[in-house]
Design a protein around this motif. Structure first.
Motif, PDB file in Angstrom:
ATOM      1  N   UNK A  17      20.278 -15.234   4.698  1.00  0.00           N
ATOM      2  CA  UNK A  17      19.911 -14.179   5.648  1.00  0.00           C
ATOM      3  C   UNK A  17      19.296 -14.787   6.907  1.00  0.00           C
ATOM      4  N   UNK A  18      18.414 -15.760   6.740  1.00  0.00           N
ATOM      5  CA  UNK A  18      17.764 -16.379   7.904  1.00  0.00           C
ATOM      6  C   UNK A  18      18.799 -17.084   8.778  1.00  0.00           C
ATOM      7  N   UNK A  19      19.727 -17.798   8.170  1.00  0.00           N
ATOM      8  CA  UNK A  19      20.764 -18.490   8.945  1.00  0.00           C
ATOM      9  C   UNK A  19      21.620 -17.479   9.709  1.00  0.00           C
ATOM     10  N   UNK A  20      22.037 -16.417   9.044  1.00  0.00           N
ATOM     11  CA  UNK A  20      22.851 -15.389   9.707  1.00  0.00           C
ATOM     12  C   UNK A  20      22.079 -14.727  10.838  1.00  0.00           C
ATOM     13  N   UNK A  21      20.807 -14.445  10.608  1.00  0.00           N
ATOM     14  CA  UNK A  21      19.980 -13.820  11.644  1.00  0.00           C
ATOM     15  C   UNK A  21      19.779 -14.735  12.852  1.00  0.00           C
ATOM     16  N   UNK A  22      19.571 -16.014  12.603  1.00  0.00           N
ATOM     17  CA  UNK A  22      19.386 -16.969  13.703  1.00  0.00           C
ATOM     18  C   UNK A  22      20.677 -17.095  14.509  1.00  0.00           C
ATOM     19  N   UNK A  23      21.809 -17.163  13.830  1.00  0.00           N
ATOM     20  CA  UNK A  23      23.088 -17.242  14.531  1.00  0.00           C
ATOM     21  C   UNK A  23      23.299 -16.011  15.409  1.00  0.00           C
ATOM     22  N   UNK A  24      23.032 -14.839  14.855  1.00  0.00           N
ATOM     23  CA  UNK A  24      23.192 -13.605  15.623  1.00  0.00           C
ATOM     24  C   UNK A  24      22.179 -13.539  16.764  1.00  0.00           C
ATOM     25  N   UNK A  25      20.978 -14.042  16.546  1.00  0.00           N
ATOM     26  CA  UNK A  25      19.960 -14.029  17.607  1.00  0.00           C
ATOM     27  C   UNK A  25      20.356 -14.931  18.774  1.00  0.00           C
ATOM     28  N   UNK A  26      20.919 -16.092  18.482  1.00  0.00           N
ATOM     29  CA  UNK A  26      21.378 -16.990  19.550  1.00  0.00           C
ATOM     30  C   UNK A  26      22.469 -16.305  20.367  1.00  0.00           C
ATOM     31  N   UNK A  27      23.401 -15.686  19.686  1.00  0.00           N
ATOM     32  CA  UNK A  27      24.480 -14.990  20.383  1.00  0.00           C
ATOM     33  C   UNK A  27      23.921 -13.823  21.195  1.00  0.00           C
ATOM     34  N   UNK A  28      23.019 -13.062  20.592  1.00  0.00           N
ATOM     35  CA  UNK A  28      22.403 -11.939  21.306  1.00  0.00           C
ATOM     36  C   UNK A  28      21.619 -12.401  22.519  1.00  0.00           C
ATOM     37  N   UNK A  29      20.927 -13.523  22.381  1.00  0.00           N
ATOM     38  CA  UNK A  29      20.173 -14.068  23.505  1.00  0.00           C
ATOM     39  C   UNK A  29      21.117 -14.455  24.644  1.00  0.00           C
ATOM     40  N   UNK A  30      22.265 -15.033  24.314  1.00  0.00           N
ATOM     41  CA  UNK A  30      23.221 -15.396  25.352  1.00  0.00           C
ATOM     42  C   UNK A  30      23.764 -14.147  26.056  1.00  0.00           C
ATOM     43  N   UNK A  31      24.042 -13.102  25.293  1.00  0.00           N
ATOM     44  CA  UNK A  31      24.525 -11.854  25.911  1.00  0.00           C
ATOM     45  C   UNK A  31      23.500 -11.349  26.920  1.00  0.00           C
TER      46      UNK A  31
END
Length: 97
Positions: A17-31
């Motif tokens: 869950x933490x890995x998936x959340x971090x990946x999504x957060x990086x992508x969201x931050x770029x957006x």
């Protein structure tokens, strides 16, 4: 089942869950950085852009909207949603198993 086995499963699920959340957060931050027209010459912005491009390589340019911001939001956003969905789905299965 032993408590030890369940504890190990819960830890593995938490890591996923933490890995998936971090990946999504990086992508969201770029957006967000893209929409706010962040300075791409900045090292942090460049790193986030490169990481997001790597993580969303499979969905980048999937959509062909005329507006660049729409392509970024949909292409990168899809990747973030998929990572969240799959990561949390796998973690839930591990916890139940």
């Amino acid at each position: 089942m032993s408590t030890r086995h369940r504890s190990g499963s819960n830890q593995a699920a938490t890591v996923i869950v933490v890995i998936a959340d971090v990946m999504a957060a990086i992508i969201g931050l770029w957006i967000i950085m893209y929409l706010l027209d962040a300075n791409r010459a900045n090292d942090l912005v460049a790193w986030v852009a490169d990481a997001a491009r790597f993580l969303a390589g499979w969905s980048y340019d999937l959509f062909t909207f005329d507006e660049a911001w729409a392509r970024v939001v949909m292409g990168y956003g899809l990747a973030a949603v998929v990572y969240l969905f799959i990561g949390h789905l796998i973690a839930g299965r591990i916890r139940r198993g």
